[in-house]
Design an enzyme around this catalytic site. Structure first.
Site, PDB file in Angstrom:
ATOM      1  N   ASP A  25       0.864  -1.182   0.000  1.00  0.00           N
ATOM      2  CA  ASP A  25       0.000   0.000   0.000  1.00  0.00           C
ATOM      3  C   ASP A  25       0.898   1.229   0.000  1.00  0.00           C
ATOM      4  OD1 ASP A  25      -1.862  -2.010   0.413  1.00  0.00           O
ATOM      5  OD2 ASP A  25      -2.909  -0.990   2.054  1.00  0.00           O
ATOM      6  N   LYS A  38      -6.910   3.425  -2.634  1.00  0.00           N
ATOM      7  CA  LYS A  38      -7.236   3.328  -1.205  1.00  0.00           C
ATOM      8  C   LYS A  38      -7.438   4.729  -0.644  1.00  0.00           C
ATOM      9  CE  LYS A  38      -4.851   1.929   3.092  1.00  0.00           C
ATOM     10  NZ  LYS A  38      -3.703   1.183   3.662  1.00  0.00           N
ATOM     11  N   LYS A  92     -10.162   0.321  -1.760  1.00  0.00           N
ATOM     12  CA  LYS A  92      -9.992  -0.030  -0.346  1.00  0.00           C
ATOM     13  C   LYS A  92     -10.373   1.142   0.550  1.00  0.00           C
ATOM     14  CE  LYS A  92      -6.500  -1.411   3.091  1.00  0.00           C
ATOM     15  NZ  LYS A  92      -5.132  -1.946   3.310  1.00  0.00           N
TER      16      LYS A  92
END
Length: 223
Positions: free
Chosen positions: A89, A152, A181
């Site tokens: 991430d 995300k 996400k």
């Protein structure tokens, strides 16, 4: 809905100890979460402990500010994968996005995607709380263009977390083939289900066990 399989069980606090990480790993095994999301220093341990279990090892890159150089982010990615990470991430260069330097933002993401190619999923943290809606759309478009697997919402370390409105906007922008996400402030099953209904395909949470057990009392934030 098997909510556990949508959750990245997360512990990213600076004062995280080995005992804390082991607890998260054991919980991930027990509840069969999608992944554990941990700082890079814990990747090797998590990969060893989770071998043979259907739980991915997720770590963070350029975290939490996104202000490292592109070269540093690419190196961090390669290093994390070498130690056993299967998902990364990364945080975008938020300042560059706000400056309108889309070329730098895209290159930053692209180099991480290339470093991870075929070895790890790349999720791009756009830090929605710092962006206008127009900037959120641009960040998502650049992520898709650079080849990211997911976008995300948040690091959990800035001024705000995921909202259903942002998830819906991100889903609309990236289309059906890129993951979205939700992370930051997702503490209850109701929160998680709201994010999924808005278009999230993954949820980052530290209150994962409370979410699965639908137990609001157990919810704490380990971001």
């Amino acid at each position: 809905m098997n909510i556990a399989k949508l959750i990245d069980h997360t512990i990213l606090k600076a004062n995280t100890t080995k005992e804390d990480v082991m607890k998260v790993i054991e919980e991930a095994k027990e509840y069969k979460f999608a992944s554990v999301c941990i700082n890079p220093t814990w990747v090797k341990l998590a990969a060893e402990e989770l071998a043979g279990h259907d739980v991915d090892v997720c770590t963070v890159i350029g975290f939490p500010l996104g202000a490292s150089t592109t070269e540093t982010k690419a190196f961090e990615t390669k290093d994390a994968i070498a130690k056993g990470a299967t998902e990364v991430d990364m945080v975008i260069n938020v300042g560059a996005l706000k400056d309108g330097d889309d070329e730098l933002v895209e290159k930053d993401i692209y180099e991480v995607v290339q470093a991870a190619k075929g070895k790890a999923l790349v999720k791009v943290i756009i830090e929605t709380c710092l962006l206008t809606d127009e900037e959120k759309v641009r960040a998502c478009e650049l992520s898709v263009k650079a080849g990211a697997d997911f976008v995300k919402t948040s690091t959990g370390f800035s001024t705000g977390g995921a909202t259903a409105e942002d998830i819906a906007l991100m889903r609309k922008t990236v289309g059906p083939n890129v993951g979205v996400k939700a992370s930051g402030g997702v503490r209850t099953r109701e929160d998680a289900e709201k994010m999924v209904a808005a278009g999230a395909s993954r949820v980052g949470a530290s209150a994962s066990v409370a979410i699965v057990l639908n137990d609001a009392k157990g919810a704490t934030d380990n971001y």
